[in-house]
Scaffold this active site. Structure first.
Site, PDB file in Angstrom:
ATOM      1  N   ASN A  42      -4.236   5.440   5.529  1.00  0.00           N
ATOM      2  CA  ASN A  42      -5.174   6.264   6.287  1.00  0.00           C
ATOM      3  C   ASN A  42      -5.216   7.670   5.695  1.00  0.00           C
ATOM      4  O   ASN A  42      -4.212   8.188   5.185  1.00  0.00           O
ATOM      5  CB  ASN A  42      -4.860   6.280   7.792  1.00  0.00           C
ATOM      6  CG  ASN A  42      -3.448   6.678   8.147  1.00  0.00           C
ATOM      7  OD1 ASN A  42      -2.512   6.436   7.403  1.00  0.00           O
ATOM      8  ND2 ASN A  42      -3.287   7.291   9.310  1.00  0.00           N
ATOM      9  N   ILE A  43      -6.404   8.230   5.756  1.00  0.00           N
ATOM     10  CA  ILE A  43      -6.627   9.561   5.188  1.00  0.00           C
ATOM     11  C   ILE A  43      -7.335  10.394   6.251  1.00  0.00           C
ATOM     12  O   ILE A  43      -8.521  10.163   6.537  1.00  0.00           O
ATOM     13  CB  ILE A  43      -7.488   9.477   3.900  1.00  0.00           C
ATOM     14  CG1 ILE A  43      -6.834   8.521   2.877  1.00  0.00           C
ATOM     15  CG2 ILE A  43      -7.690  10.869   3.306  1.00  0.00           C
ATOM     16  CD1 ILE A  43      -7.723   8.170   1.682  1.00  0.00           C
ATOM     17  N   GLU A  44      -6.581  11.301   6.866  1.00  0.00           N
ATOM     18  CA  GLU A  44      -7.151  12.090   7.963  1.00  0.00           C
ATOM     19  C   GLU A  44      -7.873  13.321   7.430  1.00  0.00           C
ATOM     20  O   GLU A  44      -7.849  13.616   6.230  1.00  0.00           O
ATOM     21  CB  GLU A  44      -6.025  12.462   8.945  1.00  0.00           C
ATOM     22  CG  GLU A  44      -5.438  11.206   9.574  1.00  0.00           C
ATOM     23  CD  GLU A  44      -4.481  11.476  10.723  1.00  0.00           C
ATOM     24  OE1 GLU A  44      -4.012  12.614  10.876  1.00  0.00           O
ATOM     25  OE2 GLU A  44      -4.216  10.501  11.476  1.00  0.00           O
ATOM     26  N   CYS A  53      -9.534   4.961   7.985  1.00  0.00           N
ATOM     27  CA  CYS A  53      -8.386   4.088   8.241  1.00  0.00           C
ATOM     28  C   CYS A  53      -7.865   3.436   6.954  1.00  0.00           C
ATOM     29  O   CYS A  53      -8.611   3.280   5.970  1.00  0.00           O
ATOM     30  CB  CYS A  53      -8.775   2.952   9.187  1.00  0.00           C
ATOM     31  SG  CYS A  53      -9.141   3.458  10.860  1.00  0.00           S
ATOM     32  N   GLU A  55      -7.164   0.302   6.368  1.00  0.00           N
ATOM     33  CA  GLU A  55      -7.842  -0.959   6.035  1.00  0.00           C
ATOM     34  C   GLU A  55      -9.142  -0.691   5.278  1.00  0.00           C
ATOM     35  O   GLU A  55      -9.449  -1.357   4.291  1.00  0.00           O
ATOM     36  CB  GLU A  55      -8.169  -1.745   7.308  1.00  0.00           C
ATOM     37  CG  GLU A  55      -6.962  -2.133   8.144  1.00  0.00           C
ATOM     38  CD  GLU A  55      -6.569  -1.085   9.180  1.00  0.00           C
ATOM     39  OE1 GLU A  55      -6.694   0.129   8.906  1.00  0.00           O
ATOM     40  OE2 GLU A  55      -6.137  -1.482  10.267  1.00  0.00           O
ATOM     41  N   CYS A  90      -8.572  -1.440  13.919  1.00  0.00           N
ATOM     42  CA  CYS A  90      -9.569  -0.925  14.867  1.00  0.00           C
ATOM     43  C   CYS A  90     -10.869  -1.723  14.731  1.00  0.00           C
ATOM     44  O   CYS A  90     -11.070  -2.490  13.777  1.00  0.00           O
ATOM     45  CB  CYS A  90      -9.812   0.567  14.643  1.00  0.00           C
ATOM     46  SG  CYS A  90     -10.942   0.939  13.291  1.00  0.00           S
ATOM     47  N   CYS A  93     -12.875  -1.271  11.447  1.00  0.00           N
ATOM     48  CA  CYS A  93     -12.258  -1.963  10.302  1.00  0.00           C
ATOM     49  C   CYS A  93     -12.457  -3.470  10.397  1.00  0.00           C
ATOM     50  O   CYS A  93     -12.669  -4.135   9.377  1.00  0.00           O
ATOM     51  CB  CYS A  93     -10.778  -1.609  10.199  1.00  0.00           C
ATOM     52  SG  CYS A  93     -10.526   0.095   9.673  1.00  0.00           S
TER      53      CYS A  93
END
Ligand code: THU
Length: 136
Positions: A42-44, A53, A55, A90, A93
């Site tokens: 994940n890359i916020e 996310c 995935e 989620c 995804c």
């Protein structure tokens, strides 16, 4: 590819998670029909809604490298300093995975460790789904 090896790859991918806001670290390992594995984390983003996310990072990475059909994905996620619990993908995804697989065949593995995991078909997580055949 052994399930535990795919999970091992997701555990490795999780180390790269960029999650300074939620501290929820997720790793994914996506197995292509070619046998190749694509990792994602994940890359916020400071603008929270721009977060991606793990995935989807894996799917976008794979598709951008030319692979479009997938057999399985392993996912591991949890708070940075806690033991991971089963982290289910989620809704967004699930839908993105749906585009590039056969839902009755696609295996989704949610892991707490290499030996403690649950597995199910994407069709169980996303029943009666809307896929490419409807839209083209
Ligand atoms: N996250 C994932 O990477 N995959 C999911 O399926 C659910 C949520 C990430 C997004 C965000 O960085 C953090 O987990 C908390 O929602």
């Amino acid at each position: 590819m052994e399930e535990r090896n795919l999970i091992g790859s997701a555990i490795e991918a999780r180390k790269k998670a960029y999650a300074p806001y939620s501290h929820f670290m997720v790793g994914a390992a996506l197995l292509g029909e070619s046998g190749k594995v694509y990792q994602g984390c994940n890359i916020e983003n400071a603008s929270y809604g721009a977060t991606n996310c793990a995935e989807r990072t894996a799917v976008f990475r794979a598709v951008s490298e030319g692979e479009r059909r997938f057999k399985a994905i392993a996912i591991i996620g949890g708070m940075r300093d806690k033991k991971p619990n089963y982290a289910f993908p989620c809704g967004i995804c699930r839908q993105v995975l749906r585009e590039f697989c056969e839902p009755e065949q696609m295996l989704v593995i949610v892991a707490r460790s290499e030996t403690d995991y649950k597995k199910m078909k994407l069709s169980e997580l996303l029943p009666e789904s809307f896929g490419p055949d409807f839209a083209r």
